[in-house]
Write a protein that holds these residues in place. Sequence first.
Motif, PDB file in Angstrom:
ATOM      1  N   PRO A  97      -0.025 122.662 -72.228  1.00 21.19           N
ATOM      2  CA  PRO A  97       0.374 121.656 -73.218  1.00 21.19           C
ATOM      3  C   PRO A  97      -0.824 120.980 -73.893  1.00 21.19           C
ATOM      4  O   PRO A  97      -1.366 120.002 -73.386  1.00 21.19           O
ATOM      5  N   PHE A  98      -1.279 121.496 -75.018  1.00 21.33           N
ATOM      6  CA  PHE A  98      -2.350 120.837 -75.774  1.00 21.33           C
ATOM      7  C   PHE A  98      -1.835 119.557 -76.423  1.00 21.33           C
ATOM      8  O   PHE A  98      -0.669 119.486 -76.806  1.00 21.33           O
ATOM      9  N   PRO A  99      -2.724 118.548 -76.593  1.00 23.31           N
ATOM     10  CA  PRO A  99      -4.067 118.418 -76.018  1.00 23.31           C
ATOM     11  C   PRO A  99      -4.008 118.278 -74.507  1.00 23.31           C
ATOM     12  O   PRO A  99      -3.058 117.713 -73.970  1.00 23.31           O
ATOM     13  N   VAL A 100      -5.059 118.776 -73.839  1.00 25.58           N
ATOM     14  CA  VAL A 100      -4.958 118.949 -72.393  1.00 25.58           C
ATOM     15  C   VAL A 100      -6.296 118.690 -71.716  1.00 25.58           C
ATOM     16  O   VAL A 100      -7.364 118.850 -72.321  1.00 25.58           O
ATOM     17  N   ILE A 101      -6.211 118.284 -70.461  1.00 25.84           N
ATOM     18  CA  ILE A 101      -7.364 118.200 -69.570  1.00 25.84           C
ATOM     19  C   ILE A 101      -7.249 119.365 -68.592  1.00 25.84           C
ATOM     20  O   ILE A 101      -6.263 119.474 -67.872  1.00 25.84           O
ATOM     21  N   LEU A 102      -8.250 120.231 -68.580  1.00 27.25           N
ATOM     22  CA  LEU A 102      -8.251 121.371 -67.673  1.00 27.25           C
ATOM     23  C   LEU A 102      -8.981 121.001 -66.378  1.00 27.25           C
ATOM     24  O   LEU A 102      -9.255 119.848 -66.114  1.00 27.25           O
ATOM     25  N   GLY A 103      -9.281 122.012 -65.574  1.00 23.65           N
ATOM     26  CA  GLY A 103      -9.980 121.784 -64.306  1.00 23.65           C
ATOM     27  C   GLY A 103      -9.034 121.820 -63.129  1.00 23.65           C
ATOM     28  O   GLY A 103      -8.121 120.995 -63.056  1.00 23.65           O
ATOM     29  N   HIS A 104      -9.243 122.789 -62.216  1.00 21.63           N
ATOM     30  CA  HIS A 104      -8.300 122.901 -61.095  1.00 21.63           C
ATOM     31  C   HIS A 104      -8.987 123.264 -59.775  1.00 21.63           C
ATOM     32  O   HIS A 104      -8.375 123.861 -58.898  1.00 21.63           O
ATOM     33  N   GLU A 105     -10.260 122.885 -59.642  1.00 19.88           N
ATOM     34  CA  GLU A 105     -10.947 122.992 -58.347  1.00 19.88           C
ATOM     35  C   GLU A 105     -11.599 121.650 -58.038  1.00 19.88           C
ATOM     36  O   GLU A 105     -12.793 121.561 -57.760  1.00 19.88           O
ATOM     37  N   GLY A 106     -10.794 120.598 -58.070  1.00 19.95           N
ATOM     38  CA  GLY A 106     -11.312 119.249 -57.922  1.00 19.95           C
ATOM     39  C   GLY A 106     -11.592 118.856 -56.480  1.00 19.95           C
ATOM     40  O   GLY A 106     -10.985 119.381 -55.537  1.00 19.95           O
ATOM     41  N   ALA A 107     -12.525 117.916 -56.336  1.00 13.78           N
ATOM     42  CA  ALA A 107     -12.846 117.351 -55.024  1.00 13.78           C
ATOM     43  C   ALA A 107     -13.252 115.904 -55.238  1.00 13.78           C
ATOM     44  O   ALA A 107     -13.976 115.589 -56.184  1.00 13.78           O
ATOM     45  N   GLY A 108     -12.770 115.011 -54.375  1.00 15.71           N
ATOM     46  CA  GLY A 108     -13.110 113.606 -54.561  1.00 15.71           C
ATOM     47  C   GLY A 108     -12.578 112.730 -53.451  1.00 15.71           C
ATOM     48  O   GLY A 108     -12.358 113.189 -52.324  1.00 15.71           O
ATOM     49  N   VAL A 109     -12.350 111.475 -53.804  1.00 10.94           N
ATOM     50  CA  VAL A 109     -11.929 110.457 -52.843  1.00 10.94           C
ATOM     51  C   VAL A 109     -10.646 109.819 -53.347  1.00 10.94           C
ATOM     52  O   VAL A 109     -10.537 109.458 -54.531  1.00 10.94           O
TER      53      VAL A 109
END
Length: 361
Positions: free
Chosen positions: A57-69
């Motif tokens: 679904p554009f506009p979109v934020i990609l990225g699917h190997e996230g790591a965090g807190v």
Amino acid sequence: MVSIAIEAAVVEGAGSPFRFETLTMDPPGPDQIRVRLHACGICHTDMVMRDGALPIPFPVILGHEGAGVVDAVGPGVDSVAPGDHVLLSFHSCGACGACHDHQPGYCVEFVPRNFLGLTQAGQGGIWRGDQRIGGNIFGQSAFATHAFAHSDNVVRIERDLPLDILAPLGCGVQTGAGTVLETLKVMPGQSIAILGAGAVGLSALMAAVIAGAGRIVVIDRHASRLALARELGATEAGDDLATLNGLFDHIVDTTGVPALLGLAVDRLAQRGTLALVGAYPPGDFSIDPSAIMSMGRRIVGVVEGGIAPQSFIPRLIGYYREGRLPLEKLIQRYEFADLEAAFAASDSGAVVKPVVVMPQS
């Protein structure tokens, strides 16, 4: 809880560049987990999605190997708490037959939950003014300082572990390693050929070494990657499957090139298995059915390694702690602001696994 401002890399339309923007993020709703991201790996699927070859679904934020807190949790979340260190993986429904069989990569809702990024009623979103931005790709959309994840795709890890090195476990590494260890169940002494020495292929290689495979062959066009494959335990490495002698118990194709598949079938031993792991274009490819039937050969499609992240990622972390999964040899770090450069390095083959590191306030 109140809404917060986040920084995100937004893709406006198919083929568009990343544009860094300040957006507004709602408080987490039911089954949502707000994660302050430290790092995110870059996967080939991100490139395919940015090019518009998958239904996102554009506009979109990609990225699917996230790591965090974990920053905050919504109603009904009791698996993690603020302050927990987590890795993010793909999203699944948890209720269909595949999910009950601990193979959520084949979830009946895989496409809407991961590519379409659909959210459930009452769940928070990410906004540019009054325009909702696609912010739930693979249940995370992790090219940002913060992301919404869910109980099923968050894996809690020990706080002493390096988030930037382990981020790729959530997709590319578990795909390659899971294909070898769980889908193919490679046994000690068996032979395996791996087509493609990207992050998925080299993860499959490391898993083949862990499994005790005998002959381990890696095929790729990049000399630097073939050298790395030898360092990681390949017994042979070359640039042409056709030149190899002998047959293989297993072949893993990570290239997504249909023209290689007929030759791969011919290189299978009796009762050998070809695992299709690449991102293949739509269309047909030519194989001889009798070459499969008469030899008891099999062809199997594999999504995300055929594993359950909640149990398999901790297993991979165990191998990492033991020194048997040296992920640091695949990774090159980039600042979040250099996301385009990281994509270019991945696309050219110069870097096996770029990982972008987010600024921390």
